[in-house]
Design a protein around this motif. Structure first.
Motif, short mmCIF file in Angstrom:
data_model
loop_
_atom_site.label_atom_id
_atom_site.label_comp_id
_atom_site.label_asym_id
_atom_site.label_seq_id
_atom_site.Cartn_x
_atom_site.Cartn_y
_atom_site.Cartn_z
N VAL A 130 6.99 12.70 6.59
CA VAL A 130 6.15 13.82 6.99
C VAL A 130 7.04 15.01 7.31
CG1 VAL A 130 6.15 13.19 9.44
CG2 VAL A 130 4.17 14.41 8.48
N GLY A 131 6.53 16.21 7.12
CA GLY A 131 7.29 17.43 7.40
C GLY A 131 6.68 18.60 6.67
N SER A 132 7.54 19.50 6.19
CA SER A 132 7.06 20.67 5.45
C SER A 132 7.08 20.45 3.94
CB SER A 132 7.90 21.91 5.79
OG SER A 132 9.23 21.76 5.30
N TRP A 133 7.63 19.33 3.50
CA TRP A 133 7.88 19.05 2.09
C TRP A 133 6.65 18.53 1.36
CZ3 TRP A 133 8.44 14.13 -0.52
CH2 TRP A 133 8.97 14.23 -1.82
N ASN A 134 6.13 19.32 0.41
CA ASN A 134 5.13 18.83 -0.53
C ASN A 134 5.82 18.02 -1.62
OD1 ASN A 134 2.43 20.12 0.19
ND2 ASN A 134 3.74 21.94 0.08
N LEU A 135 5.09 17.10 -2.22
CA LEU A 135 5.64 16.32 -3.33
C LEU A 135 5.51 17.15 -4.61
CD1 LEU A 135 4.67 14.26 -1.05
CD2 LEU A 135 4.82 12.54 -2.82
N SER A 186 0.81 -1.22 0.00
CA SER A 186 0.00 0.00 0.00
C SER A 186 0.84 1.26 0.00
CB SER A 186 -0.94 0.02 1.22
OG SER A 186 -0.18 0.05 2.42
N ILE A 187 0.30 2.30 -0.64
CA ILE A 187 0.88 3.64 -0.63
C ILE A 187 -0.26 4.62 -0.40
CG2 ILE A 187 2.07 5.44 -1.93
CD1 ILE A 187 3.37 3.20 -3.59
N ASP A 188 -0.18 5.40 0.66
CA ASP A 188 -1.15 6.45 0.96
C ASP A 188 -0.44 7.79 0.98
OD1 ASP A 188 -3.17 4.56 1.20
OD2 ASP A 188 -2.99 4.42 3.39
N ILE A 189 -0.92 8.75 0.18
CA ILE A 189 -0.29 10.07 0.09
C ILE A 189 -1.33 11.17 0.23
CG2 ILE A 189 0.97 11.68 -1.39
CD1 ILE A 189 2.36 9.33 -2.67
N ALA A 190 -1.07 12.11 1.12
CA ALA A 190 -1.83 13.36 1.19
C ALA A 190 -0.84 14.49 0.99
CB ALA A 190 -2.54 13.50 2.53
N SER A 191 -1.07 15.34 -0.03
CA SER A 191 -0.12 16.40 -0.32
C SER A 191 -0.86 17.62 -0.87
CB SER A 191 0.92 15.92 -1.34
OG SER A 191 1.94 16.88 -1.53
N PHE A 192 -0.57 18.76 -0.28
CA PHE A 192 -1.20 20.01 -0.71
C PHE A 192 -0.81 20.35 -2.14
CE2 PHE A 192 -0.93 24.77 -0.83
CZ PHE A 192 -2.30 25.01 -0.85
N LEU A 227 -7.61 24.76 3.87
CA LEU A 227 -6.73 24.00 3.00
C LEU A 227 -6.57 22.57 3.51
CD1 LEU A 227 -3.80 26.60 2.74
CD2 LEU A 227 -5.84 26.47 1.29
N MET A 228 -6.43 21.63 2.58
CA MET A 228 -5.93 20.30 2.93
C MET A 228 -4.41 20.45 2.81
SD MET A 228 -4.61 17.25 2.85
CE MET A 228 -3.91 17.28 1.19
N HIS A 229 -3.79 20.84 3.91
CA HIS A 229 -2.41 21.30 3.88
C HIS A 229 -1.41 20.24 4.34
CE1 HIS A 229 0.84 24.37 4.91
NE2 HIS A 229 0.53 24.63 3.66
N ASN A 230 -1.87 19.01 4.58
CA ASN A 230 -0.97 17.94 5.03
C ASN A 230 0.05 17.57 3.96
OD1 ASN A 230 -1.86 17.14 7.76
ND2 ASN A 230 -3.79 16.65 6.74
N LYS A 231 1.16 17.02 4.43
CA LYS A 231 2.18 16.42 3.56
C LYS A 231 2.53 15.09 4.22
CE LYS A 231 3.04 21.12 3.78
NZ LYS A 231 2.04 21.55 2.83
N ILE A 232 1.89 14.01 3.78
CA ILE A 232 1.98 12.72 4.44
C ILE A 232 2.19 11.64 3.39
CG2 ILE A 232 0.79 11.00 5.86
CD1 ILE A 232 -0.92 13.33 6.98
N VAL A 233 3.18 10.77 3.61
CA VAL A 233 3.37 9.58 2.78
C VAL A 233 3.49 8.38 3.72
CG1 VAL A 233 4.82 8.41 1.07
CG2 VAL A 233 4.58 10.91 1.00
N ILE A 234 2.61 7.40 3.54
CA ILE A 234 2.64 6.17 4.34
C ILE A 234 2.81 5.00 3.39
CG2 ILE A 234 1.48 4.76 6.08
CD1 ILE A 234 -0.29 7.21 6.70
N ILE A 235 3.83 4.19 3.61
CA ILE A 235 4.15 3.07 2.72
C ILE A 235 4.07 1.76 3.51
CG2 ILE A 235 5.90 2.02 1.23
CD1 ILE A 235 6.95 4.86 0.71
N ASP A 236 3.20 0.86 3.05
CA ASP A 236 3.02 -0.47 3.65
C ASP A 236 2.69 -0.41 5.13
OD1 ASP A 236 3.58 -1.54 1.17
OD2 ASP A 236 5.68 -2.01 1.62
#
Length: 412
Positions: A203-208, A115-121, A188-197
């Motif tokens: 997570v942090g300030s970095w958008n993709l 699985s890969i879950d990504i939330a990015s502004f 805003l949906m301002h999260n920057k989240i990547v969850i893998i498996d």
């Protein structure tokens, strides 16, 4: 006294001379044979000894990065086996743009099993979309939450910089990668989240995004801890499955306080967890120093807490991104004699960081604003780890050196 045998002495002298000649030839190192009557003595050839290769064993951080992953622009600082931090370095990006911290995340995406879950502004990195498309083809579940209303899903072409136009939304459609729409006018949906498996979190300030990778100053945490990741997974599921955002959200941190390998960690999600109250409380508990570097700072409660602590003898330094420096908290802080500067590195200083007493790091997607507190979907981590704090202090010092004193601030 008995005299030694004279014939023996006659034979011993030539033998000693012969040995002395041989020794002199060997020490000369010239490599030429030396001839003496009745014998030819060849010195031992000089052998070049190659030192064994130096093996550098990391003293902190249990997982060294393979050399195939560029590290020039992703300054890697080991802290513990479960925690790693990277900082972007726009000045060190190569012309091919193949040495950004995106390469670290892309490598992890390519290794995803389930699985890969990504939330990015902002979301517009072609290599990321390509990695997601490839993951889907090999059977990995790919889920996305994006803000298409306020976030940036496009890259504008700039021929002089060899930047090609790219539309991530079109690319996602072509790859049949669906996403939940998190954009809305009230926040805003301002999260920057990547969850893998379910085992690896970025997570942090970095958008993709292109800018956040190659032009802006950002920080990115790599986390491997199931309990902490579970908090982010629950929040992601609420956004993706239930499409509840902002003031409609009900999921905050399931386990807001954890201790991981001796490190105390707090995790919060705005607006459910009243995040600014937690930030202000940490600032008020400071005893020695406060450093902050922030993209947008307008919240009066936080600026008031900083001023109050400086009045109690706490050392304060701050850097604010230039685009928002003339408004918000900047005049208040300057007029209170707080040492605060305007970022001047050329790109955007996108950090949302406070470092307290050289051991507490506050970071995440959370800007110091009322909208981040009350309307946006945001996340915040408070990590009490001295080694992590030193890494963030080094980044702060870099931003401080690139900044300058604010101009045109009028105080009452």
């Amino acid at each position: 006294m008995r005299q030694p045998n004279r014939p023996f002495r006659r034979h011993l002298a030539p033998l000693i001379a012969l040995l002395l000649i041989a020794f002199a030839a060997g020490c000369g190192g010239g490599g030429q044979a030396t001839t003496v009557p009745g014998a030819t003595i060849t010195p031992i050839p000089t052998v070049a000894i190659t030192p064994a290769p130096t093996v550098i064993i990391p003293t902190i951080g249990a997982t060294p990065r393979p050399t195939t992953v560029p590290t020039l622009t992703g300054t890697q600082t080991g802290t513990d086996s479960w925690l790693q931090v990277y900082f972007t370095d726009p000045a060190a990006i190569n012309p091919e743009r193949t040495n950004g911290i995106d390469q670290i995340v892309i490598k992890a995406l390519n290794e995803a099993k389930t699985s890969i879950d990504i939330a990015s502004f902002d979301f517009n990195l072609k290599a990321v979309v390509d990695a997601l498309a490839a993951a889907k083809k090999r059977g990995v579940s790919v889920r996305l939450v994006l803000d298409t209303l306020d976030g940036n899903l496009n890259v504008r072409a700039i021929a002089s910089q060899k930047i090609e136009a790219y539309d991530a939304k079109e690319a996602l459609s072509a790859a049949k990668l669906a996403f939940t729409e998190g954009g809305r006018s009230s926040g805003l949906m301002h999260n920057k989240i990547v969850i893998i498996d379910g085992r690896l979190l970025y997570v942090g300030s970095w958008n993709l995004s292109f800018n956040d990778t190659y032009n802006n100053n950002n920080n990115l945490l790599e986390i491997r801890n199931p309990a902490l990741i579970a908090n982010y997974q629950a929040k992601f599921n609420e956004m993706y499955v239930e499409a509840k955002f902002g003031r409609q959200a009900r999921v905050g941190a399931m386990q807001p306080s954890l201790t991981i390998d001796g490190t105390a960690v707090n995790v919060y999600f705005a607006p459910v967890d009243k995040v600014m109250e937690k930030v202000v409380a940490e600032v008020k508990n400071s005893r020695r120093s406060i450093r902050f570097m922030i993209f947008t700072f307008t919240h009066a409660d936080l600026s008031g807490a900083i001023i109050e602590r400086m009045g109690k003898g706490v050392t304060v330094q701050g850097v604010i991104e230039s685009r928002g420096a003339s408004q918000g908290a900047m005049p208040t802080l300057v007029c209170a004699k707080v040492p605060v500067r305007v970022e001047g590195g050329g790109g955007t200083m996108h950090h949302k960081v406070i470092i307290i007493d050289n051991e507490v790091v506050i970071t995440g997607s959370f800007n110091f604003t009322k909208s981040a507190t009350e309307q946006n979907d945001e996340n915040l981590l408070i990590i009490r780890n001295k080694r992590l704090a030193q890494a963030y202090i080094a980044e702060f010092d870099k931003m401080w050196a690139l900044s300058s004193a604010p101009a045109n601030v009028t105080c009452p």
